[in-house]
Structure formats: C-alpha cells, structure tokens
Design a protein around this motif. Structure first.
Motif, mmCIF file in Angstrom:
data_model
loop_
_atom_site.group_PDB
_atom_site.id
_atom_site.type_symbol
_atom_site.label_atom_id
_atom_site.label_comp_id
_atom_site.label_asym_id
_atom_site.label_seq_id
_atom_site.Cartn_x
_atom_site.Cartn_y
_atom_site.Cartn_z
ATOM 1 N N LYS A 39 5.148 154.858 -16.168
ATOM 2 C CA LYS A 39 6.320 154.555 -15.339
ATOM 3 C C LYS A 39 7.269 153.560 -15.993
ATOM 4 O O LYS A 39 8.475 153.695 -15.925
ATOM 5 C CB LYS A 39 5.858 153.924 -14.016
ATOM 6 C CG LYS A 39 5.753 154.882 -12.867
ATOM 7 C CD LYS A 39 5.910 154.177 -11.529
ATOM 8 C CE LYS A 39 4.725 153.312 -11.150
ATOM 9 N NZ LYS A 39 4.745 152.938 -9.722
ATOM 10 N N TYR A 40 6.697 152.507 -16.587
ATOM 11 C CA TYR A 40 7.551 151.444 -17.098
ATOM 12 C C TYR A 40 7.745 151.536 -18.611
ATOM 13 O O TYR A 40 8.024 150.541 -19.261
ATOM 14 C CB TYR A 40 6.993 150.079 -16.664
ATOM 15 C CG TYR A 40 6.832 150.021 -15.161
ATOM 16 C CD1 TYR A 40 7.955 150.048 -14.340
ATOM 17 C CD2 TYR A 40 5.579 149.988 -14.565
ATOM 18 C CE1 TYR A 40 7.831 150.042 -12.952
ATOM 19 C CE2 TYR A 40 5.443 149.972 -13.184
ATOM 20 C CZ TYR A 40 6.563 150.004 -12.384
ATOM 21 O OH TYR A 40 6.437 150.008 -11.025
ATOM 22 N N LEU B 282 -1.238 146.766 -9.037
ATOM 23 C CA LEU B 282 -1.845 145.682 -9.813
ATOM 24 C C LEU B 282 -2.709 144.738 -8.966
ATOM 25 O O LEU B 282 -3.811 144.380 -9.395
ATOM 26 C CB LEU B 282 -0.785 144.913 -10.602
ATOM 27 C CG LEU B 282 -0.236 145.652 -11.832
ATOM 28 C CD1 LEU B 282 0.821 144.814 -12.528
ATOM 29 C CD2 LEU B 282 -1.357 146.008 -12.798
ATOM 30 N N ASN C 229 1.221 152.885 -14.621
ATOM 31 C CA ASN C 229 2.258 151.880 -14.896
ATOM 32 C C ASN C 229 2.791 152.035 -16.318
ATOM 33 O O ASN C 229 3.990 151.921 -16.556
ATOM 34 C CB ASN C 229 1.703 150.464 -14.729
ATOM 35 C CG ASN C 229 1.652 150.035 -13.265
ATOM 36 O OD1 ASN C 229 2.189 150.717 -12.393
ATOM 37 N ND2 ASN C 229 1.005 148.917 -13.008
ATOM 38 N N ARG D 235 7.591 143.574 -6.610
ATOM 39 C CA ARG D 235 8.013 144.417 -7.715
ATOM 40 C C ARG D 235 9.074 143.652 -8.471
ATOM 41 O O ARG D 235 9.879 142.958 -7.882
ATOM 42 C CB ARG D 235 8.564 145.742 -7.181
ATOM 43 C CG ARG D 235 7.586 146.405 -6.205
ATOM 44 C CD ARG D 235 7.867 147.866 -6.035
ATOM 45 N NE ARG D 235 7.706 148.568 -7.285
ATOM 46 C CZ ARG D 235 8.526 149.520 -7.698
ATOM 47 N NH1 ARG D 235 9.575 149.843 -6.997
ATOM 48 N NH2 ARG D 235 8.299 150.142 -8.833
ATOM 49 N N ASP E 112 1.474 149.615 -23.823
ATOM 50 C CA ASP E 112 2.647 150.488 -23.751
ATOM 51 C C ASP E 112 3.797 149.914 -24.566
ATOM 52 O O ASP E 112 3.751 148.765 -25.007
ATOM 53 C CB ASP E 112 3.069 150.707 -22.293
ATOM 54 C CG ASP E 112 3.566 149.442 -21.617
ATOM 55 O OD1 ASP E 112 4.542 148.842 -22.116
ATOM 56 O OD2 ASP E 112 2.979 149.044 -20.584
ATOM 57 N N SER F 21 12.563 147.141 -11.980
ATOM 58 C CA SER F 21 11.769 148.353 -11.811
ATOM 59 C C SER F 21 12.170 149.092 -10.547
ATOM 60 O O SER F 21 11.860 150.250 -10.373
ATOM 61 C CB SER F 21 10.288 148.012 -11.788
ATOM 62 O OG SER F 21 10.044 147.108 -10.747
ATOM 63 N N GLY G 125 4.192 148.254 -5.226
ATOM 64 C CA GLY G 125 3.791 146.936 -5.712
ATOM 65 C C GLY G 125 2.391 146.567 -5.250
ATOM 66 O O GLY G 125 2.083 145.398 -5.035
ATOM 67 N N LEU G 126 1.542 147.571 -5.100
ATOM 68 C CA LEU G 126 0.164 147.283 -4.691
ATOM 69 C C LEU G 126 -0.835 147.616 -5.791
ATOM 70 O O LEU G 126 -1.971 147.163 -5.764
ATOM 71 C CB LEU G 126 -0.193 148.090 -3.429
ATOM 72 C CG LEU G 126 0.537 147.660 -2.151
ATOM 73 C CD1 LEU G 126 0.182 148.577 -0.996
ATOM 74 C CD2 LEU G 126 0.190 146.230 -1.792
HETATM 75 N N1 ATP Z 1 3.216 148.256 -17.981
HETATM 76 C C1 ATP Z 1 4.187 147.572 -17.370
HETATM 77 N N2 ATP Z 1 5.320 147.209 -18.042
HETATM 78 C C2 ATP Z 1 6.288 146.518 -17.432
HETATM 79 N N3 ATP Z 1 6.264 146.128 -16.141
HETATM 80 C C3 ATP Z 1 5.181 146.446 -15.417
HETATM 81 C C4 ATP Z 1 4.079 147.179 -15.983
HETATM 82 N N4 ATP Z 1 3.154 147.338 -15.026
HETATM 83 C C5 ATP Z 1 3.644 146.749 -13.922
HETATM 84 N N5 ATP Z 1 4.855 146.208 -14.134
HETATM 85 C C6 ATP Z 1 5.692 145.479 -13.162
HETATM 86 O O1 ATP Z 1 4.846 144.915 -12.166
HETATM 87 C C7 ATP Z 1 5.212 145.376 -10.869
HETATM 88 C C8 ATP Z 1 3.965 145.526 -10.035
HETATM 89 O O2 ATP Z 1 3.158 146.604 -10.522
HETATM 90 P P1 ATP Z 1 2.236 147.400 -9.514
HETATM 91 O O3 ATP Z 1 1.493 148.441 -10.264
HETATM 92 O O4 ATP Z 1 1.465 146.408 -8.737
HETATM 93 O O5 ATP Z 1 3.277 148.054 -8.500
HETATM 94 P P2 ATP Z 1 4.206 149.318 -8.664
HETATM 95 O O6 ATP Z 1 3.880 150.066 -9.906
HETATM 96 O O7 ATP Z 1 5.584 148.842 -8.480
HETATM 97 O O8 ATP Z 1 3.800 150.179 -7.393
HETATM 98 P P3 ATP Z 1 2.426 150.968 -7.140
HETATM 99 O O9 ATP Z 1 1.526 150.757 -8.307
HETATM 100 O O10 ATP Z 1 1.897 150.352 -5.894
HETATM 101 O O11 ATP Z 1 2.841 152.368 -6.967
HETATM 102 C C9 ATP Z 1 5.972 146.666 -11.105
HETATM 103 O O12 ATP Z 1 6.905 146.902 -10.086
HETATM 104 C C10 ATP Z 1 6.652 146.420 -12.440
HETATM 105 O O13 ATP Z 1 7.853 145.724 -12.243
#
Ligand code: ATP
Ligand code: MG
Length: 418
Positions: free
Chosen positions: A322-323, A381, A319, A366, A347, A370, A378-379
């Motif tokens: 990615k974010y 976390l 994450n 989600r 991050d 994002s 969205g699984l």
């Molecule tokens: N480090 C972060 N900074 C900003 N937003 C975040 C961060 N981590 C998670 N999020 C937000 O929380 C949402 C849920 O995160 P989660 O890891 O559960 O799902 P995902 O990353 O969308 O998909 P997956 O992990 O299942 O591939 C994300 O879609 C994003 O919008």
C-alpha cells in the motif's frame, strides 16, 4: 481605673486576633472561590493542550511561582514527558522525556508530593533537566496527578517568588488543583479517543455507501448481464472490506482487554511466509512491485498461534504494498539465531518521517499523506504489535523518509521439551 487597663489590652489583642482570623478566612474563601472558578474552566475544556495551559497558569497563580509544568506518563512506553510548561521555551515546542530519577519521576513513583525550598540541598535533585532546558531551578513543589488509584503524571511549580518558602496552604491548593486537573485531563483524553472512533465509524460508512448505492441500482434498474455482474462484484468487494474493518475493530478491543484467545502450537514461519506471499503477490504485481523472499531452507519452529502469525505477516506485507511507490520492491527476510527468529518486511515506499515514528502504532492513527493515497482504518499496526508482544516478541521499525521502511519483529524460538 488602673485595673481596667489589662482588660482593655486583652480586649484589643482579642480584637486583633479576630481581625487576623477574619482576614485569613477571607483570603481562604477567596482562594477557594478561585479554585472553584478554575475547576469550572478546566471542566469545560475538551481539548488537551488548551486544558494543560490552563492548568499550569492556575498552578503558578495559586502558588506565586515563576514557572509550572505538567508531566504525563505515556501509557505505552511508561516514560514521563513534559507536556506543558510556562516560561520554558524549549518545553513549549518539544516533547521531552524526563529521567526516572528526576523529582517528577520520584513523585510519580511514590504517588506523594514533594516540597523543596532549596534544590541544592536535596539529593533527588539532578542538574540534568536544568541543563537541557536552560532554566535555573531554585525551589520546587510538585504533586502527583492521579485518577482513582492510577497515577497519570505530576504537576510541578518552580521558583517561589520573593524567595519565601512554600506554605502548607499552597501545597493544599496545588493538591486540590491537581485532583481537578487529573480528572479533566482524563476527560479530554477520552474525548480525543471518541473523536478518533468517530473517524473510524466514518470510514465504515464509505464501503457501506457503495453497497447501498449499487444494490439499490440493481433493484430499481434493468441492467444487462455484464453490468449486473460488475455491480455485484463491487458489492461483494466492499462488503468484504467492511467485514475486515469490523473484525479489526473487535480484534483490537479483545486484544486490549486481554480477552483474546490464542492457541499456542509449534509454528513453521516459513510456511506462514509462503502463504502470505501467495496472497500478496497478485496485489504487488498489480502495482508493478517486485516481491523478493529471502528465507533460509528451513526455520526453527516458534510457539505461537498460526492464524495470528498469518495476520501479522499480512498486515506488514499489505502495508509494504500500500505505501510503496510505483516500480518499487518488497523484500521479506527471515533469519534465525540460537534463541530467536527475526522476520523483516522491507519496502521502498515513501518511508515515515522521524516525528511520525511514534504515532505508527497508535490505534486509528493514520499518517496524514496516506489518507489520500491508500485506504485503511489505522488498526493494522496496533493489532500487529499487540500480537507480537503476546507472543513475547518485539517489533522494530526503521525508516528513512523518501527511501523506505523496514518493519521487523523477533520471536523467541520454541524450547524443545525434553
Ligand atoms: N510500510 C509503510 N511505509 C510507510 N508508512 C507506513 C507503512 N506502514 C504503515 N505506515 C503508516 O502507518 C499508518 C498506520 O498503519 P496501519 O497498518 O496501522 O493502518 P492502515 O494501513 O492505515 O490501515 P489498516 O491496516 O487498518 O487497513 C498508515 O496509515 C501509514 O501512514
Ligand atoms: Mg495497514
């Protein structure tokens, strides 16, 4: 002639009594018809908010009250929230938690109705909710909302019109309404969830479409070796992604139903962090992100499932990649105290808006922005949180919109067996 008089009087009085009874009966029938009508409307509602609005409107109508509200228990935090209220502006815009000592809290805890014709005379009444809402409560009647044996919230009506006391009949009506309402609420929630499942199934179709498309091309077209290899790589990558999504699905289902099997052994989190860094570094470099690791030379062991701890670290670190933003950084920090170990993944991404914080751990959820920028189901976390809690640990998130986020967890340190 004289003797007939008492008989005539008795007859008249009997007639009056019958009329009264008939009138009461007609009213009763009208109310029951109204309830049936209402329950038909409630049952046809599939969306939660419009349904709640119908419920509170019906509650006030049936009990001749100024205001009514629905409070629902949050299954995750266990807190009771105002979800809908007529006439109280503040509750129409904000989702406010009510204290456990409130009357609604009492109803939910005892699974019993409450009728208070003068709140100032009742010790369960606290001024706090009124102060917050700017509303003045005089009388209150509330009933629990329950499905089977499970209480899901409370339905309250406030301030009887004409200052009359609440009647037995009105309490029965409110209870009947509540039982219809609770079922309808559960149905609407399930419907919402099936909507989310549909979204995820839709996500599964994206990699599948690539796989089908590229394999078809391979089968039907003469391609040079280089292109063939490229296509096979796409197929492989998308198949792996699909596999990962399916695993996440099953994982969360098992964790939620308590069927997940974990093997607890002493785990060195330093090693887990190093392995995570090895996986994440190429991804971070590809995106031009700096990856810093700030871990003391040794860490005390925790008791846990090593593979699952790896999964937790990978979810958080991926994450953070990615974010993140262009040219940003990621820091993995570990600290040990006497009894616990804390690991944080920081991050410099766009962060999370305060109002989105409590949605982070919802499955399939989600955050809007994002969706365009990064792929996911969205699984990650929700799985991470479940795993940490199974390890008797705790998740903590802090974030500043536009600045970045810190996703951290603490785990108890293994107690040495003497
Ligand atoms: N480090 C972060 N900074 C900003 N937003 C975040 C961060 N981590 C998670 N999020 C937000 O929380 C949402 C849920 O995160 P989660 O890891 O559960 O799902 P995902 O990353 O969308 O998909 P997956 O992990 O299942 O591939 C994300 O879609 C994003 O919008
Ligand atoms: Mg994720």
């Amino acid at each position: 002639m004289e003797e007939r008089r008492p008989i005539r009087d008795a007859l008249t009085s009997l007639e009056n009594q019958i009329n009264e009874l008939e009138k009461a009966q007609r009213e009763q029938i009208a109310r029951l018809e109204r309830i049936i009508e209402i329950s038909r409307v409630l049952n046809s509602r599939l969306e939660l908010q419009p349904l709640l609005q119908d419920i509170i409107r019906a509650a006030s109508e049936l009990t001749s009250t100024e205001v009514s509200s629905v409070l629902l228990l949050d299954s995750k935090s266990g807190d009771l929230f105002f979800e809908a209220a007529t006439g109280i502006k503040k509750y129409e815009v904000e989702r406010i938690a009510v204290p456990k000592e409130s009357i609604a809290g009492w109803i939910v805890e005892h699974n019993e109705p409450v009728v208070i014709n003068d709140v100032s005379q009742d010790t369960r009444w606290s001024q706090k909710v009124d102060e917050e809402s700017g509303f003045v409560t005089r009388s209150i009647m509330g009933v629990p909302l329950f499905v089977k044996d499970r209480v899901i919230g409370a339905l309250e009506v406030l301030n009887k019109r004409n200052e009359k006391p609440f009647t037995e009949d009105e309490l029965n009506l409110l209870s009947t309404l509540a039982s219809q309402a609770a079922v309808a609420i559960e149905k609407a929630r399930l419907f919402q969830q099936s909507d989310q499942i549909a979204d995820v199934v839709h996500e599964l179709r994206t990699p599948l479409t690539s796989i089908v498309g590229y394999s078809k091309l391979l089968l039907t077209t003469q391609l040079d070796e280089k292109t063939t290899k490229q296509f096979v790589e796409v197929i492989n990558r998308e198949a792996m992604r699909l596999g990962g999504m399916v695993n996440d699905f099953l994982d969360l289902a098992r964790l939620e139903s308590g069927r997940a099997r974990l093997t607890y052994v002493p785990v060195d989190m330093k090693k887990v962090i190093e392995e995570t860094v090895a996986v994440i570094r190429p991804q971070a470099e590809e995106r031009g992100l700096e990856l810093l690791v700030d871990v003391p030379p040794t860490l005390p062991p925790i008791t846990g499932d090593e593979k699952r701890m790896q999964q937790v670290m990978l979810n958080l670190a991926s994450n953070a990649v990615k974010y993140n933003r262009e040219g940003g950084s990621i820091r993995i920090v570990a600290e040990a105290s006497e009894e616990s170990l804390k690991i944080a993944v920081k991050d410099t991404g766009r962060g999370v808006r305060p109002e989105d914080m409590d949605k982070l751990f919802d499955k399939f959820r989600r955050i809007e922005e994002s969706e365009g920028s990064a792929k996911g189901t969205g699984l990650g976390l929700p799985i991470t949180k479940q795993l940490i809690e199974l390890h008797e640990g705790e998740m903590q998130v802090t974030s500043e919109w536009g600045e970045g986020s810190t996703f951290a967890f603490t785990l108890p340190i293994a107690v040495k067996q003497e």
